[in-house]
Design a protein around this motif. Structure first.
Motif, PDB file in Angstrom:
ATOM      1  N   HIS A 160       0.845  -1.238  -0.004  1.00  0.00           N
ATOM      2  CA  HIS A 160       0.054  -0.038  -0.191  1.00  0.00           C
ATOM      3  C   HIS A 160       0.851   1.272   0.091  1.00  0.00           C
ATOM      4  O   HIS A 160       0.531   2.229  -0.823  1.00  0.00           O
ATOM      5  CB  HIS A 160      -0.892  -0.167   1.237  1.00  0.00           C
ATOM      6  N   HIS A 197       1.252   4.798  -2.342  1.00  0.00           N
ATOM      7  CA  HIS A 197       1.208   6.171  -2.232  1.00  0.00           C
ATOM      8  C   HIS A 197       2.349   6.937  -2.905  1.00  0.00           C
ATOM      9  O   HIS A 197       2.375   8.269  -3.287  1.00  0.00           O
ATOM     10  CB  HIS A 197       1.217   6.367  -0.433  1.00  0.00           C
ATOM     11  N   SER A 206      -0.700   9.728   6.620  1.00  0.00           N
ATOM     12  CA  SER A 206      -2.337   9.233   6.443  1.00  0.00           C
ATOM     13  C   SER A 206      -2.946   8.712   7.568  1.00  0.00           C
ATOM     14  O   SER A 206      -2.110   8.723   8.812  1.00  0.00           O
ATOM     15  CB  SER A 206      -2.412   7.759   5.507  1.00  0.00           C
ATOM     16  N   ASP A 243      -6.810   7.091  -0.409  1.00  0.00           N
ATOM     17  CA  ASP A 243      -6.756   5.801  -0.758  1.00  0.00           C
ATOM     18  C   ASP A 243      -7.250   5.425  -2.059  1.00  0.00           C
ATOM     19  O   ASP A 243      -8.640   6.002  -2.184  1.00  0.00           O
ATOM     20  CB  ASP A 243      -7.241   4.691   0.227  1.00  0.00           C
TER      21      ASP A 243
END
Ligand code: KG4
Ligand code: ZN
Length: 332
Positions: A117, A121, A142, A301
């Motif tokens: 993940h 980003h 985040s 996201d």
């Protein structure tokens, strides 16, 4: 190359189709569709409930993917591969996207690529700024992460530091809760802070090196709110936010000075914050730095960043094994 990206690591069910071509030796990505469904069900609980997130992903993953393909005007056969977030995140939530992506891959005979993940980003920066070539620094802020790293090349990273406790967005969310604001609270704190002043001295955390910590600051806000006779919420929000920005800038300064890197990409949901953008850009002018903030839709996201990372990884390293499992915590 055309990839379908799928993202279900927390409380956003997202699918996107991204096409990538090489133009003069550079990768040019075009987002054909970018569909994100945020699960508002968690709002009343003041935080993400993992079981509810998984259930919502199960209901949404097929229609969201179909919509992404429809908007992109492409069918499953037109895809060259499927990229999906496999870690880090809520395992039950990740498993929904991962299992669906593997099933699509097997049934269509298309390659499957698992993506971290955080790498997603980073690719939101490449998607927003195709001209941004490594090396540069990346700060990911985040709800689940606070990471500072050097981007040495595409798919080549050196981690410098991360949070030792709460993530930056988590601190915003907890302070929002103390102030009676809805969840997720970052944007509400930012709005409230606009009418406040910096007249409360919250301590800027003293954490050595490139690591971060927000729990002491959060506790200081809690203590102040409980002990002050007439606390002014606007001033609390304002003073908290300015302290967070001081802290983030302190770490950026350390890294940019030590590594002599002038360009810094900032992504993740907190990077939407206009006051952060304003103060970072003021700082950049004073210190001859350049900040790169993606469009707000690329900060939070989404699956376009996963598809873009998937294309790059597939190009360099080929497909992932179908035995790849979901993991709650894994370093990039
Ligand atoms: O990147 P993201 O959508 O999800 C995670 O990967 O965690 O980030 C969500 C986080 C939440 O903590 C939310 O409160 C925060 O980003 N956020 C903000 C703002 N908008 C969203 N924080 C500060 N200021 C904002 N304007
Ligand atoms: Zn994220």
């Amino acid at each position: 190359m055309i990839f379908l990206g799928i993202e279900t690591s927390c409380d956003e069910t997202a699918a996107s189709v991204v096409v990538s071509e090489k133009v003069a030796g550079r990768t040019k990505n075009t987002i054909l569709s970018n569909i994100v469904s945020s699960q508002y069900i968690h709002s009343k609980y003041g935080g993400v409930i993992p079981e509810l997130a998984s259930r919502a992903h199960i209901q949404l993953i097929v229609p969201i993917t179909k919509t992404a393909l429809e908007v992109a005007k492409i069918d499953y056969k037109g895809l060259d591969g499927i990229a999906v977030t496999y870690a880090p995140g809520l395992v039950g939530a990740l498993l929904v996207g991962l299992s669906y992506a593997k099933t699509l891959s097997l049934s269509l005979g298309k390659p499957f690529v698992g993506i971290n993940h955080l790498e997603g980003h980073i690719f939101s920066l490449f998607l927003s700024y195709p001209e941004l070539e490594p090396p540069f620094l990346a700060l990911i802020i985040s709800g689940g992460h606070t990471e500072l790293m050097i981007i040495k090349g595409r798919c080549e990273y050196e981690a410098l530091g991360s949070t030792l406790d709460d993530a930056c967005g988590e601190a915003y969310d907890k302070v929002a809760r103390m102030l009676g604001l809805p969840y997720p609270g970052g944007a509400f704190v930012e709005k409230l802070a606009q009418d406040g002043q910096r007249n409360i001295k919250f301590p800027v955390p003293h954490i050595p090196g490139y690591n971060f910590s927000f729990s002491g600051l959060k506790t200081a806000v809690l203590y102040y709110s409980k002990t002050e006779k007439n606390p002014i919420p606007e001033d609390i929000a304002h003073s908290f936010q300015e302290t967070v920005i001081d802290f983030l800038l302190k770490k950026i300064r350390l890294a940019s000075d030590n590594y002599k890197i002038r360009r810094i990409g900032v992504s993740g949901g907190v990077a939407i914050n206009n006051r952060i953008r304003e103060r970072f850009n003021e700082y950049a002018k004073e210190h001859n730095l350049e900040f790169y903030f993606p469009h707000p839709s690329m900060c939070t996201d989404n699956a376009a960043m996963i598809a873009a990372a998937g294309i790059e990884r597939y190009d360099r390293f080929g497909p992932s094994s179908l035995s790849l499992t979901a993991e709650a915590r894994v370093r990039l």
